[in-house]
Design an enzyme around this catalytic site. Sequence first.
Site, PDB file in Angstrom:
ATOM      1  N   ARG A  10       0.848  -1.186   0.000  1.00 31.18           N
ATOM      2  CA  ARG A  10       0.000   0.000   0.000  1.00 31.18           C
ATOM      3  C   ARG A  10       0.889   1.244   0.000  1.00 31.18           C
ATOM      4  O   ARG A  10       1.882   1.319   0.720  1.00 31.18           O
ATOM      5  CB  ARG A  10      -0.910   0.043   1.238  1.00 31.18           C
ATOM      6  CG  ARG A  10      -1.906  -1.089   1.300  1.00 31.18           C
ATOM      7  CD  ARG A  10      -3.019  -0.860   0.282  1.00 31.18           C
ATOM      8  NE  ARG A  10      -3.972  -1.940   0.282  1.00 31.18           N
ATOM      9  CZ  ARG A  10      -4.127  -2.787  -0.727  1.00 31.18           C
ATOM     10  NH1 ARG A  10      -3.374  -2.698  -1.798  1.00 31.18           N
ATOM     11  NH2 ARG A  10      -5.034  -3.736  -0.674  1.00 31.18           N
TER      12      ARG A  10
ATOM     13  N   HIS B 103      -0.515   0.571 -10.781  1.00 32.81           N
ATOM     14  CA  HIS B 103      -0.989  -0.375  -9.768  1.00 32.81           C
ATOM     15  C   HIS B 103      -1.731  -1.528 -10.455  1.00 32.81           C
ATOM     16  O   HIS B 103      -2.941  -1.652 -10.358  1.00 32.81           O
ATOM     17  CB  HIS B 103      -1.901   0.366  -8.797  1.00 32.81           C
ATOM     18  CG  HIS B 103      -2.244  -0.418  -7.580  1.00 32.81           C
ATOM     19  ND1 HIS B 103      -2.850   0.140  -6.508  1.00 32.81           N
ATOM     20  CD2 HIS B 103      -2.079  -1.717  -7.257  1.00 32.81           C
ATOM     21  CE1 HIS B 103      -3.059  -0.767  -5.578  1.00 32.81           C
ATOM     22  NE2 HIS B 103      -2.603  -1.912  -6.018  1.00 32.81           N
TER      23      HIS B 103
ATOM     24  N   GLU C  12      -3.479   7.628  -5.188  1.00 37.25           N
ATOM     25  CA  GLU C  12      -3.515   7.181  -6.579  1.00 37.25           C
ATOM     26  C   GLU C  12      -4.687   7.874  -7.253  1.00 37.25           C
ATOM     27  O   GLU C  12      -5.744   7.981  -6.641  1.00 37.25           O
ATOM     28  CB  GLU C  12      -3.684   5.663  -6.666  1.00 37.25           C
ATOM     29  CG  GLU C  12      -2.446   4.930  -6.220  1.00 37.25           C
ATOM     30  CD  GLU C  12      -2.579   3.415  -6.300  1.00 37.25           C
ATOM     31  OE1 GLU C  12      -3.715   2.901  -6.401  1.00 37.25           O
ATOM     32  OE2 GLU C  12      -1.550   2.745  -6.265  1.00 37.25           O
TER      33      GLU C  12
END
Length: 115
Positions: free
Chosen positions: A30, A78, A59
């Site tokens: 994370r 990601h 993000e």
Amino acid sequence: MNLTEENKEFVNASRIGQMKRGAYLINCARGGLIHEGDVAAALKSGQLGGYGADVVEPEPIAKTNPLLSAPNVVLTPHVASRTYESVERQGTMAAENLIRVLSGQPPLAQANKLS
């Protein structure tokens, strides 16, 4: 490692200072676990030899994120879980859920209650 209030920015200047000089840090958990400013400073000073991640906080990455101007950084979108198998599972579950709902059954793994 899951991100919780207790471990937010777990990797910070103090912990980086305990690492061997020139160490490489990889984060695929994370973005919030990392104090990105401290990582950028450690990269610039040479305390860290490199940093790699497919997660940032927040993000999508902000244009002001200090990692964007730090040396020896590799950032990827990601998408680490986007394997052929995971995409196939997601598609299959979506189709199964559609069939279930159309036949009057609740969908599997739903995040919210039906009203």
